[in-house]
Design a protein around this motif. Structure first.
Motif, PDB file in Angstrom:
ATOM      1  N   VAL A 138       0.850  -1.180   0.000  1.00 36.45           N
ATOM      2  CA  VAL A 138       0.000   0.000   0.000  1.00 36.45           C
ATOM      3  C   VAL A 138       0.891   1.237   0.000  1.00 36.45           C
ATOM      4  CG1 VAL A 138      -0.212  -0.011   2.525  1.00 36.45           C
ATOM      5  CG2 VAL A 138      -1.906   1.200   1.142  1.00 36.45           C
ATOM      6  N   THR A 139       0.509   2.241  -0.790  1.00 40.71           N
ATOM      7  CA  THR A 139       1.281   3.482  -0.918  1.00 40.71           C
ATOM      8  C   THR A 139       0.361   4.673  -0.675  1.00 40.71           C
ATOM      9  OG1 THR A 139       2.669   2.412  -2.596  1.00 40.71           O
ATOM     10  CG2 THR A 139       2.802   4.812  -2.418  1.00 40.71           C
ATOM     11  N   ASP A 140       0.824   5.640   0.159  1.00 38.46           N
ATOM     12  CA  ASP A 140       0.018   6.840   0.394  1.00 38.46           C
ATOM     13  C   ASP A 140       0.427   7.936  -0.592  1.00 38.46           C
ATOM     14  OD1 ASP A 140       2.274   8.191   1.331  1.00 38.46           O
ATOM     15  OD2 ASP A 140       1.797   7.876   3.434  1.00 38.46           O
ATOM     16  N   PRO A 141      -0.331   9.058  -0.655  1.00 41.63           N
ATOM     17  CA  PRO A 141      -0.029  10.109  -1.633  1.00 41.63           C
ATOM     18  C   PRO A 141       1.341  10.761  -1.444  1.00 41.63           C
ATOM     19  CG  PRO A 141      -2.287  10.315  -0.851  1.00 41.63           C
ATOM     20  CD  PRO A 141      -1.621   9.293   0.017  1.00 41.63           C
ATOM     21  N   ASP A 142       1.940  10.601  -0.264  1.00 37.39           N
ATOM     22  CA  ASP A 142       3.244  11.202  -0.004  1.00 37.39           C
ATOM     23  C   ASP A 142       4.394  10.236  -0.240  1.00 37.39           C
ATOM     24  OD1 ASP A 142       2.155  13.745   0.915  1.00 37.39           O
ATOM     25  OD2 ASP A 142       1.430  12.597   2.634  1.00 37.39           O
ATOM     26  N   GLY A 143       4.095   9.034  -0.725  1.00 39.52           N
ATOM     27  CA  GLY A 143       5.139   8.066  -1.010  1.00 39.52           C
ATOM     28  C   GLY A 143       5.426   7.091   0.109  1.00 39.52           C
ATOM     29  N   GLY A 144       4.698   7.178   1.202  1.00 39.02           N
ATOM     30  CA  GLY A 144       4.869   6.210   2.284  1.00 39.02           C
ATOM     31  C   GLY A 144       4.371   4.843   1.857  1.00 39.02           C
ATOM     32  N   VAL A 145       5.096   3.793   2.241  1.00 41.46           N
ATOM     33  CA  VAL A 145       4.790   2.436   1.780  1.00 41.46           C
ATOM     34  C   VAL A 145       4.668   1.488   2.965  1.00 41.46           C
ATOM     35  CG1 VAL A 145       5.628   0.476   0.420  1.00 41.46           C
ATOM     36  CG2 VAL A 145       5.974   2.799  -0.419  1.00 41.46           C
ATOM     37  N   GLY A 146       3.684   0.614   2.894  1.00 44.16           N
ATOM     38  CA  GLY A 146       3.526  -0.469   3.871  1.00 44.16           C
ATOM     39  C   GLY A 146       3.285  -1.774   3.137  1.00 44.16           C
ATOM     40  N   THR A 147       3.764  -2.881   3.687  1.00 38.94           N
ATOM     41  CA  THR A 147       3.602  -4.186   3.043  1.00 38.94           C
ATOM     42  C   THR A 147       3.123  -5.225   4.050  1.00 38.94           C
ATOM     43  OG1 THR A 147       5.907  -4.811   3.441  1.00 38.94           O
ATOM     44  CG2 THR A 147       5.413  -3.714   1.346  1.00 38.94           C
ATOM     45  N   ALA A 148       2.521  -6.279   3.505  1.00 38.61           N
ATOM     46  CA  ALA A 148       2.128  -7.442   4.300  1.00 38.61           C
ATOM     47  C   ALA A 148       2.328  -8.676   3.435  1.00 38.61           C
ATOM     48  CB  ALA A 148       0.680  -7.335   4.758  1.00 38.61           C
ATOM     49  N   THR A 149       2.642  -9.798   4.074  1.00 42.46           N
ATOM     50  CA  THR A 149       2.967 -11.029   3.352  1.00 42.46           C
ATOM     51  C   THR A 149       2.171 -12.196   3.923  1.00 42.46           C
ATOM     52  OG1 THR A 149       5.209 -10.229   2.921  1.00 42.46           O
ATOM     53  CG2 THR A 149       4.834 -12.589   2.670  1.00 42.46           C
ATOM     54  N   ARG A 150       1.764 -13.098   3.036  1.00 44.89           N
ATOM     55  CA  ARG A 150       1.092 -14.334   3.458  1.00 44.89           C
ATOM     56  C   ARG A 150       1.641 -15.477   2.600  1.00 44.89           C
ATOM     57  NH1 ARG A 150      -4.040 -15.583   5.613  1.00 44.89           N
ATOM     58  NH2 ARG A 150      -3.879 -13.568   6.678  1.00 44.89           N
ATOM     59  N   ASN A 151       2.063 -16.549   3.254  1.00 38.17           N
ATOM     60  CA  ASN A 151       2.579 -17.739   2.566  1.00 38.17           C
ATOM     61  C   ASN A 151       1.496 -18.815   2.503  1.00 38.17           C
ATOM     62  OD1 ASN A 151       5.232 -16.701   2.236  1.00 38.17           O
ATOM     63  ND2 ASN A 151       5.689 -17.206   4.364  1.00 38.17           N
ATOM     64  N   LEU A 152       1.500 -19.593   1.427  1.00 37.92           N
ATOM     65  CA  LEU A 152       0.536 -20.682   1.297  1.00 37.92           C
ATOM     66  C   LEU A 152       1.134 -21.799   0.462  1.00 37.92           C
ATOM     67  CD1 LEU A 152      -1.855 -20.311  -1.597  1.00 37.92           C
ATOM     68  CD2 LEU A 152      -0.633 -18.261  -0.895  1.00 37.92           C
ATOM     69  N   VAL A 153       0.475 -22.927   0.491  1.00 33.23           N
ATOM     70  CA  VAL A 153       0.939 -24.117  -0.229  1.00 33.23           C
ATOM     71  C   VAL A 153      -0.160 -24.572  -1.184  1.00 33.23           C
ATOM     72  CG1 VAL A 153       1.661 -26.522  -0.014  1.00 33.23           C
ATOM     73  CG2 VAL A 153       2.447 -24.819   1.647  1.00 33.23           C
ATOM     74  N   GLY A 154       0.226 -24.831  -2.432  1.00 38.44           N
ATOM     75  CA  GLY A 154      -0.678 -25.440  -3.394  1.00 38.44           C
ATOM     76  C   GLY A 154      -0.522 -26.952  -3.346  1.00 38.44           C
ATOM     77  N   VAL A 155      -1.626 -27.657  -3.196  1.00 39.34           N
ATOM     78  CA  VAL A 155      -1.612 -29.114  -3.019  1.00 39.34           C
ATOM     79  C   VAL A 155      -2.041 -29.793  -4.319  1.00 39.34           C
ATOM     80  CG1 VAL A 155      -2.536 -31.051  -1.691  1.00 39.34           C
ATOM     81  CG2 VAL A 155      -2.137 -28.842  -0.577  1.00 39.34           C
ATOM     82  N   ASN A 156      -1.290 -30.809  -4.739  1.00 37.34           N
ATOM     83  CA  ASN A 156      -1.655 -31.570  -5.938  1.00 37.34           C
ATOM     84  C   ASN A 156      -2.935 -32.368  -5.694  1.00 37.34           C
ATOM     85  OD1 ASN A 156      -1.018 -32.574  -8.641  1.00 37.34           O
ATOM     86  ND2 ASN A 156      -0.737 -34.545  -7.629  1.00 37.34           N
ATOM     87  N   LEU A 157      -3.806 -32.397  -6.685  1.00 42.00           N
ATOM     88  CA  LEU A 157      -5.050 -33.156  -6.620  1.00 42.00           C
ATOM     89  C   LEU A 157      -5.077 -34.173  -7.748  1.00 42.00           C
ATOM     90  CD1 LEU A 157      -7.610 -30.279  -5.914  1.00 42.00           C
ATOM     91  CD2 LEU A 157      -6.495 -31.787  -4.257  1.00 42.00           C
ATOM     92  N   ALA A 158      -5.731 -35.291  -7.491  1.00 41.78           N
ATOM     93  CA  ALA A 158      -5.769 -36.378  -8.473  1.00 41.78           C
ATOM     94  C   ALA A 158      -6.589 -35.992  -9.700  1.00 41.78           C
ATOM     95  CB  ALA A 158      -6.352 -37.631  -7.833  1.00 41.78           C
ATOM     96  N   PRO A 159      -6.206 -36.522 -10.864  1.00 41.33           N
ATOM     97  CA  PRO A 159      -7.002 -36.291 -12.071  1.00 41.33           C
ATOM     98  C   PRO A 159      -8.253 -37.159 -12.063  1.00 41.33           C
ATOM     99  CG  PRO A 159      -5.198 -37.769 -12.561  1.00 41.33           C
ATOM    100  CD  PRO A 159      -5.027 -37.364 -11.120  1.00 41.33           C
ATOM    101  N   SER A 160      -9.041 -37.048 -13.116  1.00 44.92           N
ATOM    102  CA  SER A 160     -10.220 -37.901 -13.301  1.00 44.92           C
ATOM    103  C   SER A 160     -10.285 -38.297 -14.767  1.00 44.92           C
ATOM    104  CB  SER A 160     -11.501 -37.171 -12.883  1.00 44.92           C
ATOM    105  OG  SER A 160     -11.691 -36.008 -13.667  1.00 44.92           O
ATOM    106  N   VAL A 161     -10.996 -39.403 -15.037  1.00 44.63           N
ATOM    107  CA  VAL A 161     -11.108 -39.888 -16.412  1.00 44.63           C
ATOM    108  C   VAL A 161     -12.434 -40.611 -16.579  1.00 44.63           C
ATOM    109  CG1 VAL A 161      -9.917 -42.059 -15.880  1.00 44.63           C
ATOM    110  CG2 VAL A 161      -9.958 -41.213 -18.238  1.00 44.63           C
ATOM    111  N   PHE A 162     -13.012 -40.498 -17.765  1.00 47.11           N
ATOM    112  CA  PHE A 162     -14.229 -41.246 -18.110  1.00 47.11           C
ATOM    113  C   PHE A 162     -13.991 -41.928 -19.449  1.00 47.11           C
ATOM    114  CE2 PHE A 162     -18.314 -41.546 -20.348  1.00 47.11           C
ATOM    115  CZ  PHE A 162     -18.991 -42.375 -19.468  1.00 47.11           C
ATOM    116  N   LEU A 163     -14.175 -43.247 -19.472  1.00 48.43           N
ATOM    117  CA  LEU A 163     -13.982 -44.029 -20.687  1.00 48.43           C
ATOM    118  C   LEU A 163     -15.337 -44.335 -21.299  1.00 48.43           C
ATOM    119  CD1 LEU A 163     -11.986 -45.562 -22.537  1.00 48.43           C
ATOM    120  CD2 LEU A 163     -12.384 -47.580 -21.096  1.00 48.43           C
TER     121      LEU A 163
END
Length: 277
Positions: A138-163
């Motif tokens: 986030v940046t204010d009109p005078d150039g002041g800056v603030g930040t925030a961080t969040r970490n996460l994990v993406g999990v693999n999921l099984a595929p699907s199939v129809f014959l």
């Protein structure tokens, strides 16, 4: 002065506009400025006899950085799922508050940006398994800056199939089966394999690909199975039970239509069968 009974009133004009907004019996007070900048502050003191004196000082008010807070969301998401968070913005200055600008970006472990926008609502699809970092600035009109961080994990999921394909056929007839595979992760490329098993005989055919072209060699009960596998190794299978019926053979030779009396007639017939009979 001490002869006049000392100072009994301290008054502060925080913006030097001639109006003393603050009055107190002690010399300690506080002024509030809505924004950074240069200001003049005037102090007026009054003693017990009513005598007054004033003094003015210049005050420089420094800008204070804004802050951004990330709320909601989860610590992990399945690949292909939509991840959402809410960004809350604040600034010590009510003047700057109205002009705050926020930018967020979600990056993978290699630093590649998979989603970014200038909104307080974060909504982005997790493209694949792995580690991700959300950074909001986030940046204010005078150039002041603030930040925030969040970490996460993406999990693999099984595929699907129809014959899909026929469930009944005759021996010797070409057949086609189609395997329709999908994966929650838009980046995952699936590998397709198949097997064809005959009851009592085991696997009679196998191969790769989502299109299965096969001709049953004989009557019997069969199972056509397709398996899709993602790059991590998770898989899914679908099968079709197939009953293949016997087909009568056909005589392909033509018997003679004439013969001589008293002479032996020789006719070696030939025949074909669609199956292995």
């Amino acid at each position: 002065s001490a002869d006049d009974g000392g100072v009994t009133l301290y008054e502060w004009d925080c913006d030097a506009n001639g109006t003393f907004e603050i009055g107190a019996s002690t010399p300690v007070s506080s002024c509030f400025w809505a924004d950074d900048g240069s200001y003049s502050v005037t102090l007026r003191v009054t003693d017990a006899s009513g005598q007054q004196a004033t003094d003015t000082a210049a005050v420089t008010v420094l800008n204070q950085a804004p802050t951004v807070t990330i709320t909601g969301g989860q610590s992990s998401y399945g690949e292909g799922q939509l991840a959402t968070w809410t960004l809350s913005l604040s600034d010590p200055s009510p003047v700057d508050q109205a002009g705050l600008v926020v930018v967020w970006a979600l990056s993978d472990s290699a630093g590649a940006v998979v989603g970014t926008a200038s909104t307080t609502g974060v909504s982005v699809q997790i493209p694949d398994e792995g580690s991700y970092t959300l950074i909001a600035t986030v940046t204010d009109p005078d150039g002041g800056v603030g930040t925030a961080t969040r970490n996460l994990v993406g999990v693999n999921l099984a595929p699907s199939v129809f014959l899909s394909g026929p469930t009944a056929a005759q021996e010797g007839t070409p057949l086609s089966f189609v395997a329709s595979g999908s994966d929650p992760g838009p980046l995952d490329v699936l590998t397709s394999t198949y097997t064809i098993t005959r009851f009592g005989a085991g696997i009679v055919a196998s191969g790769t690909g989502s299109l299965i072209a096969w001709t049953p060699p004989d009557e019997g009960a069969y199972v056509v199975n397709s398996t899709v596998t993602d790059p991590v190794g998770l898989s899914a299978s679908s099968s079709v039970a197939l009953i293949v019926s016997n087909v009568a053979p056909q005589i392909t030779s033509t018997p003679p239509t004439t013969a001589s009396e008293g002479a032996p007639l020789t006719y070696p017939p030939t025949a074909t069968d669609p199956g292995m009979d």
